[in-house]
Write an enzyme that holds these catalytic residues in place. Structure first.
Site, mmCIF file in Angstrom:
data_model
loop_
_atom_site.group_PDB
_atom_site.id
_atom_site.type_symbol
_atom_site.label_atom_id
_atom_site.label_comp_id
_atom_site.label_asym_id
_atom_site.label_seq_id
_atom_site.Cartn_x
_atom_site.Cartn_y
_atom_site.Cartn_z
ATOM 1 C CG HIS A 43 78.262 39.941 77.094
ATOM 2 N ND1 HIS A 43 77.008 40.487 77.214
ATOM 3 C CD2 HIS A 43 78.069 38.625 76.809
ATOM 4 C CE1 HIS A 43 76.093 39.544 77.007
ATOM 5 N NE2 HIS A 43 76.713 38.410 76.767
ATOM 6 C CG ASN B 298 77.412 47.336 79.090
ATOM 7 O OD1 ASN B 298 78.358 46.838 78.494
ATOM 8 N ND2 ASN B 298 76.238 46.745 79.179
#
Length: 650
Positions: free
Chosen positions: A478, A514
């Site tokens: 994201h 991430n």
């Protein structure tokens, strides 16, 4: 005895009146269904688009279609919608075997309601379905009051097995003292079952969902039922929705008295309605002269949400709305102990929770009507001046993907709920994202299983889609964090959360980068909660550094660095803008050449001047460079490594 409950005359007359009043509309829609491409035009365009979007949750080969394009009569959109619906709904009866497997699972939770009177005598039959680990759904006219429920029971497995022999049945008393609610207008009753949780769990339950897009005119439905109180039967698929009203669905199907309270399923085995009546309709000879009516599930759930229950009963209602529907447990072998059920569950399945209600959630569902997205608000911070999105210089504008449904300038901005994205169509990744975050009204939504979608406003070949992330250590990272725009009403917060799962808001990030907790992950939270922030609001700009020498991989160059600019208004009423960089260069080096070997190098968070981010990205941040506290320091050209949030200069 073979008595079945029937709809009282007053309610039956009301159903007949609705059927008569809608004759013209219904006949017109049936006529349209017979025309080529009629499935895409026989119902409301928004409902059609939402149905296609929901079908895409089950079929990865289906892409959402903008409802405004269907409304406007866009030839390509109408043709695409028609092609999807004809292929999936108006299909031959050659269905995958998974359809039958799903039906067998759904049917486990459906039983015969044995209706008793105050003396304990059997006076009639109905049908009911478990819709949570404890609650049974049927009609008001089957169980009109708690007294009737107290004298009644639910009987499972009243059916023949594959060998043609009757199965052993299992009966449970109902427990209206624990929970009972009913409504005559909607003809719905919901009651607790008096049973040991392990005994009831073997039958599973059929989850109810408020999500739109479960059914449209032309969809086929299946009803699992106990007609006239007989053994469990199924009216299989050759039953069509012919009208959609605010509260009810009308459909053709084979039902009998005793089918009252039967769940009406779509092809994905989602309950779309609660069957309650069939009335004569002489104009519909092609339907056997009968139109059937069911109460829409969305209306049933809306009714439940409007009620007020004591805490212990509210906990039971919450489980009806819970995001994790219990997978019906595999049926144990005859004579096997109940403990064997949990052991037999497939890997990854979630056992029925009998301790307390899980957190409320809902699967990712992106509203296909993009006209309601307002996007990033430059006046959100109510500071001394607006804070616009970073500006593309003229030479980069031709590289920006164009929002083909945009009605104003700039046309390269893609608005979502509380955030916006500018996409580089050449790199197929974002130039930048911009989000407004309101710490005062944020909604904490549990993360449901990810489901990423392409944005239909932009050509698919201008977005880096699923093919980039398949069978490798790359995560779908994201840019706008999923909870950052999730504020305001729960409906808007949910829509904003789901909007972050567009591939336009996604960038390839190595999983080690991430998934690990770094200072980077908590920057927004720290500025919201610990800084000299006047309104607990921030606006955040984020993006990858799109360097020309980034490593190529599957048609996409993988960014090595990411930037962020966080803007707030201090209690003194002044803007403060701070910039940050983070690198994954060591992690992605050699990904294409040797995917099984990775260089797990260090990655660090740095606070850098906003001017440096301007130089790296070629974006313009306007007056924010003057609002940067590093701009006033002598070492403004240096980068300061940040290992804990307290080191930030704000």
């Amino acid at each position: 005895m073979n008595s079945a409950t029937v709809l009282p005359p007053t309610q039956r007359n009301a159903v007949a009146a609705r059927v008569a009043d809608r004759s013209d509309q219904r006949l017109r829609r049936i006529g349209m269904l017979r025309e080529p491409g009629g499935l895409a035009q026989a119902d409301d365009p928004h409902r059609v688009a939402t149905r296609i979007d929901r079908l895409s949750r089950h079929r990865p080969d289906v892409q959402p279609i903008n409802p405004r394009a269907i409304v406007s009569g866009d030839t390509a959109a109408v043709a695409a919608a028609g092609a999807v619906l004809e292929r999936i709904i108006q299909t031959s009866d050659l269905l995958g075997v998974g359809y039958l497997e799903g039906g067998a699972t759904a049917a486990q939770a459906v039983g015969r309601v044995n209706i008793g009177d105050v003396h304990g005598r059997l006076v009639g039959y109905g049908t009911g379905s478990l819709v949570s680990p404890e609650l049974l759904l049927t009609n008001h006219h089957v169980l009109p009051d708690a007294g009737t429920a107290e004298s009644s029971s639910i009987e499972f497995d009243y059916q023949d097995g594959v060998d043609g022999r009757p199965r052993p049945t299992v009966s449970f008393a109902l427990d209206p003292a624990r929970f009972f609610v009913a409504d005559e207008t909607l003809d719905v009753a919901l009651v607790a079952v008096k049973a040991d949780p392990d005994d009831l769990a073997r039958f599973g339950f059929n989850r109810l969902t408020e999500s739109e897009g479960k059914v449209i005119v032309g969809d086929f439905v299946t009803i699992v039922q106990h007609p006239r109180g007989e053994k469990k039967q199924v009216a299989l698929r050759e039953n069509r929705i012919v009208d959609v009203l605010d509260l009810f669905l009308h459909y053709e199907t084979d039902t009998e008295p005793g089918s009252s309270g039967s769940p009406v399923f779509n092809d994905q085995w989602e309950i779309v309605a609660l069957h309650h009546a069939g009335v004569p309709a002489p104009a519909h000879g092609e339907m056997g002269g009968i139109v059937n009516e069911g109460v829409r599930v969305s209306q049933l759930l809306g009714f439940l949400r409007r009620q007020q229950f004591p805490p212990e009963q509210q906990a039971l209602v919450d489980r009806v709305f819970a995001g994790h529907a219990a997978v019906p447990a595999p049926r144990p072998a005859p004579g096997a102990p109940h403990q064997a059920v949990a052991q037999a569950m497939p890997v990854g399945a979630e056992p029925v929770d009998t301790v307390g209600p899980p957190a409320v959630g809902e699967a990712i569902q992106i509203d296909p009507d993009y006209a309601n997205r307002e996007g990033y608000d430059p006046n959100f911070l109510a500071g001394p001046e607006p804070v616009p999105m970073p500006n593309l210089p003229p030479r980069l504008v031709p590289l920006a993907a164009v929002n083909r449904v945009a009605t104003g300038a700039p046309r390269h901005v893609l608005p979502y709920h509380h955030f916006s994205v500018v996409l580089n169509k050449q790199r197929r990744l974002a130039f930048c994202t911009a989000v407004n975050i309101d710490g005062n009204t944020s909604v904490r939504l549990r993360r449901e299983p990810d489901r990423w979608s392409l944005d239909p406003r932009v050509p698919a070949d201008e977005q880096a889609g699923e093919e980039v992330y398949r069978d490798n250590p790359l995560d779908r990272g994201h840019l706008v964090r999923r909870l950052d725009p999730a504020w305001g009403t729960r409906t808007i917060a949910k829509g904003a959360n789901d909007d972050t799962f567009h591939f336009t808001n996604c960038t390839p990030q190595h999983k080690d980068f991430n998934q690990n907790r770094t200072t980077w992950a908590g920057l927004e939270d720290y500025v919201l909660e610990n800084a000299d922030n006047r309104d607990l609001k921030v606006s955040v700009f984020t993006g990858p550094v799109l360097a020309p020498d980034d490593h190529p991989y599957r048609g996409v160059q993988l960014p090595r660095q990411f930037w962020k600019v966080v803007v707030m208004v201090t209690r003194a009423g002044m803007l403060s803008a701070t910039g940050y960089l983070l690198s994954q260069e060591d992690l992605i080096r050699g990904l294409e050449l040797r995917p099984e070997e990775f260089d797990y190098g260090a990655y660090r968070t740095y606070q850098v001047p906003v001017r440096r981010i301007e130089n790296l990205t070629q974006l313009s941040f306007g007056t924010l460079t003057e609002a940067d506290p590093l701009n006033r320091l002598e070492a403004a050209t240096t980068a300061m490594e940040i290992t804990r949030p307290e080191q930030l200069t704000l």
